[in-house]
Write a protein that holds these residues in place. Structure first.
Motif, PDB file in Angstrom:
ATOM      1  N   LYS A 155      35.173  51.140  35.926  1.00 42.97           N
ATOM      2  CA  LYS A 155      34.052  50.648  35.119  1.00 42.97           C
ATOM      3  C   LYS A 155      34.042  51.147  33.860  1.00 42.97           C
ATOM      4  O   LYS A 155      33.882  50.338  32.821  1.00 42.97           O
ATOM      5  N   LEU A 159      34.211  48.561  30.685  1.00 42.94           N
ATOM      6  CA  LEU A 159      33.335  48.661  29.495  1.00 42.94           C
ATOM      7  C   LEU A 159      34.254  48.680  27.970  1.00 42.94           C
ATOM      8  O   LEU A 159      34.022  48.074  27.049  1.00 42.94           O
ATOM      9  N   LEU A 162      35.180  45.329  27.020  1.00 51.39           N
ATOM     10  CA  LEU A 162      34.104  44.472  26.472  1.00 51.39           C
ATOM     11  C   LEU A 162      34.223  44.717  25.016  1.00 51.39           C
ATOM     12  O   LEU A 162      33.959  43.496  24.264  1.00 51.39           O
ATOM     13  N   ILE A 194      30.302  39.854  34.776  1.00 55.64           N
ATOM     14  CA  ILE A 194      30.562  40.543  33.621  1.00 55.64           C
ATOM     15  C   ILE A 194      30.572  39.644  32.386  1.00 55.64           C
ATOM     16  O   ILE A 194      31.419  38.690  32.637  1.00 55.64           O
ATOM     17  N   TRP A 268      29.363  46.976  39.535  1.00 53.00           N
ATOM     18  CA  TRP A 268      28.870  46.776  38.086  1.00 53.00           C
ATOM     19  C   TRP A 268      27.337  46.143  38.452  1.00 53.00           C
ATOM     20  O   TRP A 268      26.621  46.478  37.711  1.00 53.00           O
ATOM     21  N   THR A 274      24.850  48.575  33.009  1.00 56.10           N
ATOM     22  CA  THR A 274      25.880  47.639  32.500  1.00 56.10           C
ATOM     23  C   THR A 274      25.393  46.223  31.999  1.00 56.10           C
ATOM     24  O   THR A 274      24.544  45.723  32.818  1.00 56.10           O
TER      25      THR A 274
END
Length: 281
Positions: A155, A159, A162, A194, A268, A274
């Motif tokens: 995870k 992140l 992103l 996501i 997620w 998130t």
């Protein structure tokens, strides 16, 4: 050994001493099917039941996470896997879970000679090939599993991605789950995807005979989803199972810079912190 082997090839190899055949069937939560019972009723001769649903980290709250080395080693040795075994993974599941079993062999260093049976048990049965019933009792093997996380993403990695946008995210869930139009099969899980990810439903990768599409037809799926073959890819799905289908498909096309987000939407979607997106990509 290639990523996929044919039913003809496997039929010719049955009974070889170095061949290990594993049934990695798995079903989505709520599906009224029992993979262990189905294995006992009919499986490819000489196969053993991998128990993919149970082969996960018992101390991780996210379902289906990669197990500790000792657990994987114990499980593989009980299935008769040796250091020099040729391992063939198949399934009898609409989610084509053999790809997850194959990927696990790879990341634990057991997959130098591991492959997926193209078409799985459905194709094997459609061709009238033999099966046997009952439990499997293979002689214990000596394989040792050592997890290499080079192609596993967390995870925290997602992140960070992103922010950097270094890798493309490809989600293998069905379109309704990806857009948020359909509820997730696990109660309490958020819907959507996501941010920035693209959707290629895992079912799109397979031909009518349950085998993986090939060459230009396969490549077209990625091109139509906007995939840039010159950039790395991270695959994701509901719980890290169908994401392995995308990974195997890309590798069969020669693309190697592909990783899998093991927690996927099961991690997620349950985390209120998130970011999540809905609608089409």
């Amino acid at each position: 050994m290639t990523i996929f082997v044919s039913t003809d090839w496997l039929a010719g190899e049955l009974g070889k001493s170095d061949l290990v055949i594993l049934d990695a069937s798995l079903f989505l939560p709520g599906t009224p099917r029992d993979p262990r019972a189905e294995f006992a009723a009919a499986h490819i001769p000489g196969a053993a039941y991998m128990d993919l649903p149970g082969l996960s980290d018992p101390d991780d709250p996210t379902p289906g996470q990669l197990p500790p080395d000792a657990m994987m080693t114990q499980h593989m040795q009980a299935l008769g896997v040796n250091a020099d075994s040729r391992i063939i993974i198949y399934d009898n599941s609409p989610v084509h879970s053999a790809a997850r079993g194959w990927w696990m062999m790879r990341v634990y260093g057991l997959g130098v000679s591991a492959a997926i049976l193209d078409g799985g048990l459905p194709k094997w049965l459609a061709e009238g090939r033999p099966t046997e019933s009952g439990a499997a009792t293979p002689a214990p093997g000596n394989a040792v599993a050592r997890l290499d996380r080079a192609t596993v993403r967390s995870k925290a990695d997602i992140l960070a991605n992103l922010a950097s946008n270094d890798a493309q995210l490809l989600d293998a869930r069905g379109a309704g789950r990806f857009t948020g139009a359909e509820a997730e099969p696990r109660p309490g899980m958020a819907s959507g995807h996501i941010p920035g990810s693209r959707n290629i439903p895992s079912s799109a990768f397979f031909a009518a005979d349950n085998s993986m599409k090939q060459d230009d037809e396969l490549r077209r799926l990625f091109i139509d989803a906007g995939t840039d073959f010159d950039r790395p890819v991270i695959t994701t799905c509901g719980s890290g199972v169908t994401a392995a289908i995308i990974l195997a498909a890309l590798e069969s096309l020669g693309k190697k810079d592909v990783a899998l987000y093991d927690g996927s939407w099961s991690e997620w979607g349950f985390d209120p912190a998130t970011p999540k997106a809905t609608g089409a990509a």
